[in-house]
Write an enzyme that holds these catalytic residues in place. Structure first.
Site, PDB file in Angstrom:
ATOM      1  N   LYS A  72     -65.844  35.059   5.753  1.00  0.00           N
ATOM      2  CA  LYS A  72     -65.265  33.952   6.489  1.00  0.00           C
ATOM      3  C   LYS A  72     -66.343  33.228   7.301  1.00  0.00           C
ATOM      4  CE  LYS A  72     -60.696  36.025   7.458  1.00  0.00           C
ATOM      5  NZ  LYS A  72     -59.821  35.005   6.865  1.00  0.00           N
TER       6      LYS A  72
ATOM      7  N   ARG B 118     -52.542  40.890   0.867  1.00  0.00           N
ATOM      8  CA  ARG B 118     -51.530  41.057  -0.184  1.00  0.00           C
ATOM      9  C   ARG B 118     -51.823  42.289  -1.040  1.00  0.00           C
ATOM     10  NH1 ARG B 118     -52.803  35.196  -2.413  1.00  0.00           N
ATOM     11  NH2 ARG B 118     -53.191  35.037  -0.182  1.00  0.00           N
TER      12      ARG B 118
END
Length: 463
Positions: A240, A314
């Site tokens: 990130k 997820r």
């Protein structure tokens, strides 16, 4: 959390809640000194305004607090933040729901995350419990909200996977629940390969784990809550940017939410068999980190190609949802700080919700309105499932395109939910970027009041 609510009304100052449209009639019934004070101070009863009315002795004798023409759930919070330190009470009884909201918003306004403060925070005014208020529900909601906020606000250095497990164990001890924690390579032994793959690069004390809390009669209807517990998210090898990484201590917000919800369920002693599953990891960078285009196994047996290591939440939820589905619960809820796409669609204040069950979705939307806990449903649009197709595995964890990111994430999770199980997935922000009455900046509980209302309606009795 309810220390600022009391039974002792001695010496309390009355709070008169009034709307602008009611001011003229009300003033006509008041003593001259009240009318003079309102006129002298040019109090116009605009929504959100207050007037501190003195008595003949110069002491505070009354508070006028203006409501908007619509119901204002946060008026108690605004009053707690603005009134001088002292003891206050409602001048007239309110209907039960309004009384509950006044008390709850008042106490939520007094929340302070003070773990790292060397000086105490400000002193807050106190409120006499409003007549007809459901105290047990206020206390439960306030405690749950404080728990969620506290867990999210703790820095990642002090809220790793082991710390999150300790928080679950503390909650379980309080209510007599059982907790089992599967740690490190034990996840491979017990077939939770995706959780292990995401968290294995973290340093040894911060090993991945699955937290499994169980409470209630095993023969009762099964309610299962699953929460994303990414205690810090670097993005993995798909690193990130600094601005996007700064708030990633909140990436375990889903785990915090299901613990808060569990506390309300257990406090209410609902006749359910509650199970809480939290896959807890740190998505770290290291020589053992998963790589883009690696293919992972999952508990369900499906293989997943890693299109992006920053879509790790997820992956760990996939294993947890597969395990949750094994028992075929009557209701399955998962909560996660999952996608930026959900924030783009609905902003930071509204919980994005997906469901495979129209009745459940409608109940949740309605409860969101009733509990001032905003929820909006987005579709599980089946044609978009093709966007998760992989050439080398059963599916990819991301789409190659920039569109419908929240929907494709929900469709990915749906692959791991058993057929026929009523399921709702919440994609939330779990953070206030600025302070408002009753909602300080920092970690925030979203949708749990609404979800709890639905759980009460299905498995218990609404108070």
């Amino acid at each position: 959390m309810t220390d600022h609510l009391t039974d002792d009304a001695a010496g309390s100052v009355p709070i008169r809640l009034i709307r602008k449209s009611e001011l003229a009639v009300w003033l006509g019934l008041q003593p001259q000194f009240v009318r003079s004070w309102v006129e002298t101070t040019a109090f116009q009863a605009e929504p959100g305004s207050i007037s501190l009315v003195p008595g003949a002795d110069g002491k505070l004798s009354m508070v006028l607090a203006t409501l908007g023409e619509d119901e204002d759930p946060w008026v108690g919070a605004a009053l707690a933040a603005r009134l001088p330190v002292g003891l206050y009470r409602l001048a007239e009884p309110a209907e039960p729901k309004a009384a509950r909201w006044l008390a709850l918003s008042w106490v939520l306004a007094t929340y302070v995350f003070g773990r790292y403060k060397t000086k105490p925070d400000r002193t807050w005014p106190r409120l006499v419990w409003p007549e007809g208020c459901d105290r047990a529900l206020v206390e439960s909601m306030a405690d749950a909200t404080a728990l969620v906020r506290d867990l999210i606000n703790v820095p990642a250095a002090d809220m790793g996977p082991a710390d999150l497990a300790a928080a679950a164990e503390s909650l379980a001890s309080r209510f007599g629940a059982g907790v089992r924690v599967i740690v490190g390579d034990g996840l491979l032994v017990e077939n939770y390969p995706a959780i292990h793959a995401v968290g294995k690069a973290a340093a040894h004390p911060r090993q991945p784990r699955l937290i499994d809390l169980v409470w209630g009669d095993d023969k009762a209807p099964r309610l299962t809550l699953v929460g994303k517990g990414v205690c810090f998210d670097t993005g993995g090898l798909d690193l990130k940017a600094a601005g996007n990484m700064k708030l990633m201590k909140k990436d375990m917000g889903g785990a915090a939410h299901v613990l808060g919800l569990a506390s309300m369920v257990m406090a209410a002693r609902l006749p359910v068999r509650l199970r809480v599953l939290i896959p807890a990891v740190e998505n770290a960078i290291g020589g053992d980190a998963m790589r883009p285009l690696d293919v992972l196994s999952t508990r369900k047996g499906l293989t997943v190609e890693v299109g992006n290591t920053d879509a790790e939440g997820r992956l760990i939820l996939a294993d947890a949802l597969a395990e949750a589905s094994r028992e075929k619960p009557e209701l399955l809820i998962d909560i996660a700080t999952l996608t930026g796409a959900a924030r783009t669609a609905l902003g930071t204040d509204i919980a994005t919700m997906f469901s495979n069950n129209d009745l459940l979705a409608a109940d949740l939307m309605r409860a969101g309105e009733d509990e001032h806990d905003p929820i909006w449903r987005l579709p599980l649009h089946k044609p978009y499932r093709r966007m998760l197709d992989s050439k080398v595995a059963d599916l990819s964890n991301v789409s190659d395109g920039p569109h419908a990111g929240a929907i494709t994430a929900a469709l990915f999770l749906q692959e791991f939910v058993g057929s026929g199980i009523p399921w709702a997935h919440f994609d939330i922000m779990a953070w206030n970027g600025a302070s408002r009455p009753g909602r300080p900046d920092g970690g925030e509980a979203m949708a749990i009041r609404a979800i709890f209302a639905v759980i009460l309606a299905r498995f218990g009795t609404i108070v």
